[in-house]
Design an enzyme around this catalytic site. Structure first.
Site, PDB file in Angstrom:
ATOM      1  N   LYS A 127     -56.003  33.580  -3.939  1.00 50.82           N
ATOM      2  CA  LYS A 127     -56.696  32.298  -3.977  1.00 50.82           C
ATOM      3  C   LYS A 127     -58.134  32.478  -4.495  1.00 50.82           C
ATOM      4  CE  LYS A 127     -52.759  31.036  -2.516  1.00 50.82           C
ATOM      5  NZ  LYS A 127     -52.248  31.589  -1.311  1.00 50.82           N
ATOM      6  N   ASP A 135     -58.087  34.103   9.215  1.00 51.03           N
ATOM      7  CA  ASP A 135     -57.655  33.949   7.829  1.00 51.03           C
ATOM      8  C   ASP A 135     -58.761  33.175   7.112  1.00 51.03           C
ATOM      9  OD1 ASP A 135     -56.574  33.066   5.422  1.00 51.03           O
ATOM     10  OD2 ASP A 135     -54.534  32.931   6.223  1.00 51.03           O
ATOM     11  N   ARG A 188     -49.496  55.318  -3.275  1.00 56.31           N
ATOM     12  CA  ARG A 188     -49.268  54.417  -2.133  1.00 56.31           C
ATOM     13  C   ARG A 188     -50.357  54.639  -1.097  1.00 56.31           C
ATOM     14  NH1 ARG A 188     -46.366  56.275   1.610  1.00 56.31           N
ATOM     15  NH2 ARG A 188     -44.633  57.009   0.325  1.00 56.31           N
ATOM     16  N   TYR A 229     -50.839  27.728   7.530  1.00 55.08           N
ATOM     17  CA  TYR A 229     -50.086  27.806   6.280  1.00 55.08           C
ATOM     18  C   TYR A 229     -48.600  28.018   6.611  1.00 55.08           C
ATOM     19  CZ  TYR A 229     -47.999  30.118   2.259  1.00 55.08           C
ATOM     20  OH  TYR A 229     -47.142  30.484   1.258  1.00 55.08           O
TER      21      TYR A 229
END
Ligand SMILES: Cc1ncc(COP(=O)(O)O)c(C=O)c1O
Length: 379
Positions: free
Chosen positions: A199, A174, A49, A102
């Protein structure tokens, strides 16, 4: 040596494996690492982690291609956003967001962070004066998507960075729609870049992931602390897939742009199309800014259909090569109806999108085939 984008995408963070010489970083499917005595870490790794070598390779590559000090990889774009916002904001803070962000980003603000005490205000981020006027003393972040999803609005990153910094706030960009190949927000003054690596960065619709790149080592350190404390990390196989996609980002983006330009040409002269939204069009209100801050105008195209919602839905239902589906940025072309699909969560809010809107993620198939499919679907 100042290496070029393509070189960084293929080599940054990706030395040949020291044990085998493998030229591709292996998938370190491991949770924990043998210590040479208590606290004696062999290569800085203790638990996956906190850090994992495959993820480190992706994180270093992301930082390099965005020109930032530190990159971090997450389980999804929204996990990256949540970690960023809960690192830099505290209850009582205020954030400006695009008025056509978004839908999932809007939902994060409206349904999660607001309950946590962070208020948000949608603003037209293409209008520098409107953004300046909306800044309050408690504004902590100006959050920008450029181009925006799904209306392809453009924000002037350099101008908004100045406004944010004068107000003692951070500018978060973004960069999912443009990708680091087409736009470098940190060079323009952004403090942190956000990605849904699902994406264009991943590029093959085979992995969900997110990324943050901090401009400064100090912010990078705070984000890394929260990445570990909150735990929404990218797993090693996801990191590996994303890194493999990133290597070919430059060539893919060139073809996405070529094909999108052909699609825009077709749509702009089609009698059933009332408006084409693409920053490469000279009449687009953000065209000049986009031309200044982007290498090319990208592979995303939205358009409005004569006949309203039903006509737009029918176009989405009729294409064959453009697959009806959410998401974007993969090699295959996708079509969707934002009002009923990706942006349904913004219905009834100031971020509601027009009902006659169709969004295309133009892939890298043969352009003539894409044009034939669209022509047929439009009738
Ligand atoms: C511009 C933008 N930002 C963030 C996200 C969220 O990313 P993810 O779906 O990987 O959580 C998306 C997803 O569609 C997006 O389009």
């Amino acid at each position: 040596m100042n290496e070029g984008f393509e070189t960084l995408a293929i080599h940054a963070g990706q030395e040949a494996d020291p044990h085998t010489g493998a030229v591709v970083p292996p998938i370190y499917a491991v949770s924990t690492y043998k210590q040479d005595g208590v606290g004696g870490l062999r290569a800085g790794y203790e638990y996956s982690r906190s850090a994992n070598p495959t993820r480190t390779a992706l994180e270093e590559c992301l930082a390099a291609v965005e020109g930032g000090a530190r990159g971090l990889a997450f389980a999804s774009g929204l996990a990256a956003e949540d970690t960023l916002l809960r690192t830099v904001c505290a209850p009582g803070d205020h954030v400006l967001i695009p008025d056509d962000a978004y839908g999932g980003t809007f939902r994060l603000f409206a349904k999660v962070l607001e309950r946590w005490g962070v208020s948000y205000e949608p603003v037209s981020i293409g209008d520098v004066d409107a953004v300046r006027a909306a800044v309050r003393p408690e504004t902590k972040v100006i959050w920008v998507e450029t181009p925006t999803n799904p209306l392809l609005g453009i924000a002037d990153i350099a101008a908004l960075a100045s406004i944010a910094h004068e107000a003692g706030a951070l500018l978060a960009v973004d960069n999912t729609f443009a990708s680091p190949y087409l736009q470098q927000p940190i060079e323009l003054g952004a403090d942190v870049v956000v990605h849904s690596t699902t994406k264009y960065v991943g590029g093959h619709s085979d992995v969900v992931g997110g990324g943050l790149v901090a401009a400064s080592a100090e912010l990078g350190e705070q984000l890394a602390y929260h990445q570990n404390a909150m735990g929404a990390v990218a797993g090693p196989f996801d990191a590996w897939l994303t890194l493999r996609g990133l290597k070919t980002l430059a060539v893919r983006m060139e073809r996405h742009c070529d094909n999108a330009e052909r699609v825009v040409e077709l749509l702009a002269s089609h009698p059933k199309v009332t408006q084409v939204l693409y920053p490469g069009l000279p009449e687009h209100p953000g065209h000049e800014v986009a031309a200044k801050q982007m290498r090319r105008f990208g592979g995303m195209v939205s358009f409005r259909v004569a006949g309203g919602e039903q006509a737009a839905v029918e176009v989405c239902d009729r294409t064959k090569l453009f697959t009806l589906g959410e998401s974007l940025g993969g090699v295959e072309s996708l079509i969707e109806h934002p009002g009923r699909m990706t942006h349904a969560s913004a219905a009834g809010s100031p971020l509601e999108v027009p009902a006659d809107l169709v969004r295309l993620s133009v892939g890298i198939e043969t352009a003539d085939d894409l044009l034939a499919d669209l022509s047929e679907a439009l009738g």
